[in-house]
Scaffold this motif. Structure first.
Motif, PDB file in Angstrom:
ATOM      1  N   ALA A 186      54.737 -17.437  56.748  1.00  0.00           N
ATOM      2  CA  ALA A 186      53.705 -16.408  56.415  1.00  0.00           C
ATOM      3  C   ALA A 186      53.560 -15.985  54.836  1.00  0.00           C
ATOM      4  N   TYR A 187      54.348 -16.473  54.013  1.00  0.00           N
ATOM      5  CA  TYR A 187      54.139 -16.016  52.709  1.00  0.00           C
ATOM      6  C   TYR A 187      54.438 -17.047  51.740  1.00  0.00           C
ATOM      7  N   PRO A 333      50.513 -10.706  58.503  1.00  0.00           N
ATOM      8  CA  PRO A 333      50.980 -12.280  58.252  1.00  0.00           C
ATOM      9  C   PRO A 333      52.500 -12.539  59.278  1.00  0.00           C
ATOM     10  N   MET A 334      53.337 -11.709  59.046  1.00  0.00           N
ATOM     11  CA  MET A 334      54.665 -11.792  59.638  1.00  0.00           C
ATOM     12  C   MET A 334      54.412 -11.815  61.067  1.00  0.00           C
ATOM     13  N   ASP A 336      51.858 -12.506  62.786  1.00  0.00           N
ATOM     14  CA  ASP A 336      51.029 -13.719  63.239  1.00  0.00           C
ATOM     15  C   ASP A 336      51.814 -14.924  63.150  1.00  0.00           C
ATOM     16  N   ALA A 337      53.009 -15.074  62.007  1.00  0.00           N
ATOM     17  CA  ALA A 337      53.984 -16.142  62.150  1.00  0.00           C
ATOM     18  C   ALA A 337      54.790 -16.084  63.181  1.00  0.00           C
TER      19      ALA A 337
END
Length: 474
Positions: A186-187, A333-334, A336-337
């Motif tokens: 995600a990052y 984002p986390m 989604d991951a």
């Protein structure tokens, strides 16, 4: 009934094909005889069930006295390669894995999984989960950060570690490995650098390979990652993340002091580098300084992603971990991951975990496991030679090996005798790996089994120390 024709076979005629002339300067003669037998087993010249010559016959054949042969046979027997039957003869041992249940000293598994106490806790948890079946939602999709109840339970579980935190910052994940991979996915981007100690958790190395992130080595000492070398890596390689296991480090069992944690966080803040704090053992330790995530909460200079799993302090099969997100970092984002990796957690396992946290059973079981590990660590310190690095309540210990003892030969010999061991290569970011092994103490079913396993390993180490020139251990 054993259907393997190689097991249980016993030859009436002694196998003498392994006998070699003595060599000058190759050690005492009893050592050379022992090494010849071990080499012959490795090379297949001697097979399980092969009979060795009677001791008097071998003494006459090799031109030595009876005591020399007796000492040699004793060394081989201590290494687990010989079955002695008195007047019935001495035979190369059948696979010890067939005779004894394998004891896993290679995986960090909490003890007491087969205990009555854990069984009662499982029954309570399953009863709670069964109560949730009535409307069908338990077996439906559960995508997201976790229910309000589950996240509140997570906050309760982590309160001794982090103090009071908002459940809204917590994600319930299907295990720490999924959480770690999701953070990287995600990052960060392919090609990004992750800074970690040269000996580190193998799951990070695996995630780095699969996700095409580059893990680079930072030097460490008796307290873990060195701030000066981290500064060098941050200056020259601009890592996206710093990865840490600051409490009962895996594999070296070191724990960072308050001052070391503050120094590491200061370097991260200076370069604006986010931290992944993987902290599976804090609750087991009971005496560790506050996590780096608490420093981030006070200063908010740099993001710290905090991971806490129940796999190491209760049971791996729960597949439940908690991620505490940094302040002001978006969670999407986390999420989604995590959806891309595993879609969702095993809700029945999460429900059981939540019930145990709420009714106090999880905390009670944790204390039982800590007491059991304290006893197991004492056993290991008493039985094993060499330099041990361990924590009184740790799942594992780090054993430095003598310089002349090759860990691969040791591991091969241990496996032949039903012992699983983790070698240092599995944890190494950059070669060469140190000559050491990690031993996990929770996999044995009870202390008696662990004692037998550690005594067997101690015998292997002792025999290896005497016979350093043999091919199984050099």
């Amino acid at each position: 009934m054993n259907n393997n024709p190689q097991l249980g076979r016993k030859l009436k005629k002694a196998n003498k094909a392994w006998i070699q002339p003595f060599q000058d300067g190759a050690g005492a003669r009893y050592q050379q005889i022992a090494r010849q037998i071990v080499d012959a087993v490795r090379d297949g010249v001697l097979r399980p069930g092969d009979r060795l010559p009677p001791q008097r016959d071998l003494a006459q054949t090799m031109g030595v006295d009876l005591t020399t042969v007796t000492r040699a046979y004793t060394e081989v027997r201590h290494a687990g390669l010989l079955d002695a039957h008195g007047a019935g003869g001495s035979y190369i041992a059948n696979s010890l894995a067939e005779r004894d249940q394998t004891v896993d000293l290679g995986m960090n598994i909490p003890p007491l999984l087969g205990s009555d106490a854990f069984g009662r806790m499982m029954q309570t948890g399953m009863a709670y989960a069964q109560e949730q079946l009535s409307d069908g939602t338990l077996m439906s999709y559960h995508v997201g950060a976790g229910s309000k109840t589950d996240r509140e339970a997570a906050a309760t579980w982590l309160e001794p570690v982090l103090g009071r935190i908002s459940p809204d910052r917590i994600l319930v994940c299907p295990g720490a490995q999924s959480a770690l991979s999701a953070i990287l996915l995600a990052y960060s981007q392919p090609g990004d650098v992750i800074a970690a100690e040269n000996l580190t958790y193998p799951g990070l190395l695996a995630a780095g390979r699969v996700l095409q992130r580059t893990v680079v080595s930072v030097a460490a000492d008796h307290e873990g990652m060195r701030p000066d070398d981290l500064d060098r890596v941050c200056k020259t390689q601009s890592p996206r993340f710093i990865y840490l296991v600051p409490t009962i480090h895996n594999p070296t069992a070191t724990t960072m002091s308050v001052e070391r944690r503050e120094a590491i966080y200061a370097v991260a803040s200076r370069y604006g580098t986010a931290v992944i704090e993987d902290d599976p053992y804090w609750l087991l330790a009971g005496d560790a300084p506050p996590p780096l995530a608490t420093l981030a909460g006070r200063s908010a200079k740099v993001a710290v992603f905090y991971i806490s799993t129940l796999s190491k302090c209760l049971a791996p099969g729960l597949r439940t971990a908690y991620v505490v997100m940094p302040e002001a970092r978006p969670m999407e984002p986390m999420l989604d991951a995590l959806r891309a990796i595993t879609l969702m957690t095993n809700q029945s396992m999460v429900l059981m975990t939540t019930s145990w946290v709420r009714n106090g059973q999880a905390r009670e079981m944790l204390q039982k496991i800590r007491r059991e590990l304290e006893q197991r660590q004492k056993l290991a310190a008493r039985i094993l030679p060499g330099i041990l690095h361990a924590h009184p309540h740790g799942l594992h210990l780090w054993l430095a090996l003598p310089e002349k003892l090759a860990q691969y030969r040791l591991i091969q010999t241990a496996q032949e005798q039903g012992l699983g061991i983790a070698n240092s290569d599995a944890f190494c970011v950059q070669e060469p790996a140190p000559n050491a092994i990690r031993l996990s103490l929770g996999g044995a079913s009870d202390q008696a089994s662990l004692t037998t396993a550690l005594e067997k390993l101690s015998e292997i180490l002792g025999f290896a120390d005497v016979a350093t020139a043999r091919s199984v251990i050099v």
